[in-house]
Design a protein around this motif. Structure first.
Motif, PDB file in Angstrom:
ATOM      1  N   ASP A  99       7.158  16.876 -80.462  1.00  0.00           N
ATOM      2  CA  ASP A  99       5.556  16.821 -81.186  1.00  0.00           C
ATOM      3  C   ASP A  99       4.832  17.459 -80.180  1.00  0.00           C
ATOM      4  OD1 ASP A  99       5.444  15.187 -78.674  1.00  0.00           O
ATOM      5  OD2 ASP A  99       5.278  13.217 -79.893  1.00  0.00           O
ATOM      6  N   GLY A 100       3.526  17.234 -80.041  1.00  0.00           N
ATOM      7  CA  GLY A 100       2.562  18.179 -79.476  1.00  0.00           C
ATOM      8  C   GLY A 100       2.593  17.741 -77.939  1.00  0.00           C
ATOM      9  N   ARG A 101       3.299  16.988 -77.399  1.00  0.00           N
ATOM     10  CA  ARG A 101       3.275  16.479 -76.073  1.00  0.00           C
ATOM     11  C   ARG A 101       3.895  17.680 -75.162  1.00  0.00           C
ATOM     12  NH1 ARG A 101       5.113  10.500 -76.155  1.00  0.00           N
ATOM     13  NH2 ARG A 101       6.157  11.288 -78.102  1.00  0.00           N
ATOM     14  N   LEU A 102       5.172  18.374 -75.741  1.00  0.00           N
ATOM     15  CA  LEU A 102       5.829  19.453 -74.942  1.00  0.00           C
ATOM     16  C   LEU A 102       4.891  20.613 -75.222  1.00  0.00           C
ATOM     17  CD1 LEU A 102       8.417  20.012 -73.669  1.00  0.00           C
ATOM     18  CD2 LEU A 102       9.326  20.695 -75.716  1.00  0.00           C
ATOM     19  N   VAL A 103       4.059  20.847 -75.919  1.00  0.00           N
ATOM     20  CA  VAL A 103       3.345  22.168 -76.212  1.00  0.00           C
ATOM     21  C   VAL A 103       2.724  22.612 -74.789  1.00  0.00           C
ATOM     22  CG1 VAL A 103       1.643  23.435 -77.477  1.00  0.00           C
ATOM     23  CG2 VAL A 103       3.071  21.987 -78.714  1.00  0.00           C
ATOM     24  N   LYS A 104       2.118  21.618 -74.259  1.00  0.00           N
ATOM     25  CA  LYS A 104       1.390  21.721 -72.917  1.00  0.00           C
ATOM     26  C   LYS A 104       2.357  22.200 -71.823  1.00  0.00           C
ATOM     27  CE  LYS A 104      -2.063  18.272 -74.293  1.00  0.00           C
ATOM     28  NZ  LYS A 104      -2.786  16.948 -74.040  1.00  0.00           N
ATOM     29  N   LYS A 105       3.582  21.958 -72.024  1.00  0.00           N
ATOM     30  CA  LYS A 105       4.535  22.480 -71.088  1.00  0.00           C
ATOM     31  C   LYS A 105       5.354  23.824 -70.876  1.00  0.00           C
ATOM     32  CE  LYS A 105       5.364  17.503 -69.674  1.00  0.00           C
ATOM     33  NZ  LYS A 105       6.482  16.470 -69.897  1.00  0.00           N
ATOM     34  N   ILE A 106       5.162  24.283 -72.151  1.00  0.00           N
ATOM     35  CA  ILE A 106       5.722  25.762 -72.287  1.00  0.00           C
ATOM     36  C   ILE A 106       4.755  26.785 -72.683  1.00  0.00           C
ATOM     37  CG2 ILE A 106       7.848  24.716 -72.983  1.00  0.00           C
ATOM     38  CD1 ILE A 106       7.218  25.192 -75.937  1.00  0.00           C
ATOM     39  N   HIS A 122      -5.911  18.336 -86.756  1.00  0.00           N
ATOM     40  CA  HIS A 122      -5.897  16.983 -87.337  1.00  0.00           C
ATOM     41  C   HIS A 122      -5.221  16.116 -86.282  1.00  0.00           C
ATOM     42  CE1 HIS A 122      -7.758  17.561 -91.439  1.00  0.00           C
ATOM     43  NE2 HIS A 122      -7.487  18.870 -90.813  1.00  0.00           N
ATOM     44  N   ASP A 123      -5.534  14.841 -86.063  1.00  0.00           N
ATOM     45  CA  ASP A 123      -5.116  14.059 -85.235  1.00  0.00           C
ATOM     46  C   ASP A 123      -4.792  12.584 -85.788  1.00  0.00           C
ATOM     47  OD1 ASP A 123      -7.420  13.264 -85.333  1.00  0.00           O
ATOM     48  OD2 ASP A 123      -7.980  13.417 -83.308  1.00  0.00           O
ATOM     49  N   THR A 124      -4.679  12.574 -86.948  1.00  0.00           N
ATOM     50  CA  THR A 124      -4.507  11.189 -87.538  1.00  0.00           C
ATOM     51  C   THR A 124      -2.912  11.327 -88.270  1.00  0.00           C
ATOM     52  OG1 THR A 124      -6.833  11.148 -88.069  1.00  0.00           O
ATOM     53  CG2 THR A 124      -5.277   9.702 -89.496  1.00  0.00           C
ATOM     54  N   THR A 125      -2.151  10.370 -87.934  1.00  0.00           N
ATOM     55  CA  THR A 125      -2.222   9.434 -86.920  1.00  0.00           C
ATOM     56  C   THR A 125      -2.098   9.756 -85.325  1.00  0.00           C
ATOM     57  OG1 THR A 125       0.176   8.546 -87.169  1.00  0.00           O
ATOM     58  CG2 THR A 125      -1.644   7.512 -88.665  1.00  0.00           C
ATOM     59  N   THR A 126      -1.312  10.857 -85.258  1.00  0.00           N
ATOM     60  CA  THR A 126      -1.128  11.601 -84.087  1.00  0.00           C
ATOM     61  C   THR A 126      -1.503  13.086 -84.076  1.00  0.00           C
ATOM     62  OG1 THR A 126       1.200  11.942 -84.481  1.00  0.00           O
ATOM     63  CG2 THR A 126       0.616   9.982 -83.338  1.00  0.00           C
ATOM     64  N   ASP A 127      -1.632  13.842 -83.092  1.00  0.00           N
ATOM     65  CA  ASP A 127      -1.887  15.127 -83.415  1.00  0.00           C
ATOM     66  C   ASP A 127      -0.804  15.657 -84.368  1.00  0.00           C
ATOM     67  OD1 ASP A 127      -3.817  15.058 -81.288  1.00  0.00           O
ATOM     68  OD2 ASP A 127      -2.604  15.627 -79.901  1.00  0.00           O
ATOM     69  N   ASN A 128      -1.645  16.538 -85.306  1.00  0.00           N
ATOM     70  CA  ASN A 128      -0.654  17.118 -86.317  1.00  0.00           C
ATOM     71  C   ASN A 128       0.218  18.423 -85.725  1.00  0.00           C
ATOM     72  OD1 ASN A 128      -2.590  16.111 -89.243  1.00  0.00           O
ATOM     73  ND2 ASN A 128      -1.293  14.876 -87.829  1.00  0.00           N
TER      74      ASN A 128
END
Length: 446
Positions: A99-106, A122-128
């Motif tokens: 998901d989007g959590r790894l995007v900030k590290k690469i 979009h961020d419902t229910t989590t970041d798309n």
């Protein structure tokens, strides 16, 4: 039997792949070697430009605003590139999805929307956001975005117009020497939902293009375009604008058939049509941007307004000319009506009533044929006596009048209908001119 079941369970557990998430050594950062590399730099830094393929799926075209000259679109934006620093060993050769959590590290491409006014992920229910990494280092980066972007619209043919808008994608930091942005599958890189529709527009086509954009301070950049053409539905404007304007023009022509002496009726009809046309023009311009050029609808409405206004001026001219004419006739009657019974040898009789008896005619014996009106005013009096609204009998007989002269006197009665010539011509000129204008207008803009 119990022993057999135990052996089956042990064998099934032995075949089941181990859950790597339970191992402290198999964290994502360790598997992809995130901590071993500097991901602030692009892949193959110092080498040739890294190719980044892009494809887009348009989910919806939410709105088109003529006032703000922009459009709002929701889409799935996907990037494809290869980063060998993210390669990993896999016995099954399957990709891993994050998901989007790894995007900030690469490292990910810094694509932005040119000429965008507002945009958000979009961020419902989590970041798309979805990140998929393959064992050989290929990466798929997908996100769901809604963007509002500017569209330079030309309203010179509004509402019979077609608009072409573009959504432009470009790398913000990397020039074409560092990052090569391209459509992954050409025209097939853009897909749309068949259910996309707009209330005022017909979506004719979507297509993609690409070109280089130059900035004087930073250099050349690859830019991708999502182009779409919209054709406006005309039926709404026919009902709300064109038909009411045409009816108001036709209503203004009714005054040409109303008696010119009915001042309240003709004036109120003219003022009503003028005010209604002003309301229609104001309503149309309220929903449009304040452009400095003339639109097609402006031409139609203002020409219609001119026709309505001219019908009011036409009655003003008719009323003025009628007043002048009545004043002249009244003055001529005052000169011709005084009795001359006290004057011998010369008698003149002017009757304003069209009916008289034989005895009245016989009583005129002894009158001379010389009129009491001076010669220079005879032509003027003759013109007045032939004007509308009057039946004038001008008799001048002598003592030698005979039956033949009496009959000639009866034929001297002139009867003219009470209708002004301007109204007669207006009944033909106004409708004919407006029909001719409509033929030219619709042949040019349709």
């Amino acid at each position: 039997m119990k022993l057999w079941r135990s052996l089956v369970e042990v064998s099934s557990l032995a075949k089941k792949p181990p859950d790597v998430t339970k191992s402290r050594k198999m964290k994502t950062e360790h598997l992809l070697k995130v901590d071993d590399h500097d991901f602030t730099m692009r892949p193959a830094f110092g080498g040739p430009a890294i190719p980044v393929g892009v494809d887009v799926q348009v989910e919806s075209l939410d709105s088109i605003s003529e006032v703000d000259m922009d459009f709002t679109m929701t889409l799935y934006l996907r990037h494809y590139w290869k980063d060998e620093r993210l390669s990993f060993t896999s016995s099954t050769n399957k990709s891993m999805t994050f998901d989007g959590r790894l995007v900030k590290k690469i490292w990910v491409p810094d694509v932005f929307f040119v000429h965008s006014k507002r945009s958000f992920i979009h961020d419902t229910t989590t970041d798309n956001i979805m990140l998929r990494v393959f064992p050989d280092g290929h990466v798929l980066y997908s996100l769901r975005v809604t963007v509002t972007a500017a569209c330079n619209m030309d309203f010179s043919r509004f509402p019979l117009d077609s608009q072409t808008c573009s959504l432009e994608l470009e790398s913000y930091a990397y020039t074409d020497e560092d990052l090569m942005l391209y459509w992954k599958s050409g025209d097939e890189s853009l897909s749309t939902d068949d259910r996309i529709s707009l209330s005022q527009f017909l979506i004719q086509k979507f297509h993609t293009t690409s070109r280089l954009a130059f900035y004087s301070s930073t250099g050349w950049y690859n830019r991708l375009y999502i182009n779409f053409t919209l054709r406006r539905h005309i039926f709404f404007f026919l009902l709300q604008t064109y038909f009411p304007a045409t009816l108001m023009v036709m209503l203004s022509w009714v005054s040409f058939w109303i008696d010119r002496r009915a001042v309240p009726a003709r004036v109120s009809l003219g003022i009503t049509t003028v005010l209604t046309m002003s309301t229609i023009i104001t309503g149309v311009n309220a929903s449009m941007p304040r452009v400095s050029y003339i639109k097609a609808v402006d031409i139609y409405l203002w020409v219609s307004f001119v026709f309505v206004f001219l019908s009011v001026l036409e009655y003003a001219a008719v009323n003025y000319l009628s007043t002048v004419q009545d004043r002249r006739e009244r003055k001529m009657r005052e000169r011709s009506l005084p009795c001359t019974c006290g004057i011998s040898q010369t008698r003149t009789m002017t009757m304003l009533d069209g009916t008289y008896s034989e005895a009245d005619t016989n009583s005129l014996a002894g009158y001379t044929e010389e009129p009491m009106v001076p010669e220079e005013e005879q032509e003027e009096l003759h013109e007045v006596l032939e004007k509308p609204e009057h039946m004038v009998v001008h008799l001048s007989v002598s003592s030698e009048s005979t039956t033949t002269k009496k009959k000639k006197s009866l034929r001297a009665i002139n009867i003219i209908q009470n209708t002004h010539a301007i109204d007669k011509y207006s009944r033909m000129i106004f409708p004919g001119s407006y029909i001719f204008f409509n033929l030219i207008y619709w042949s040019v803009y349709c």
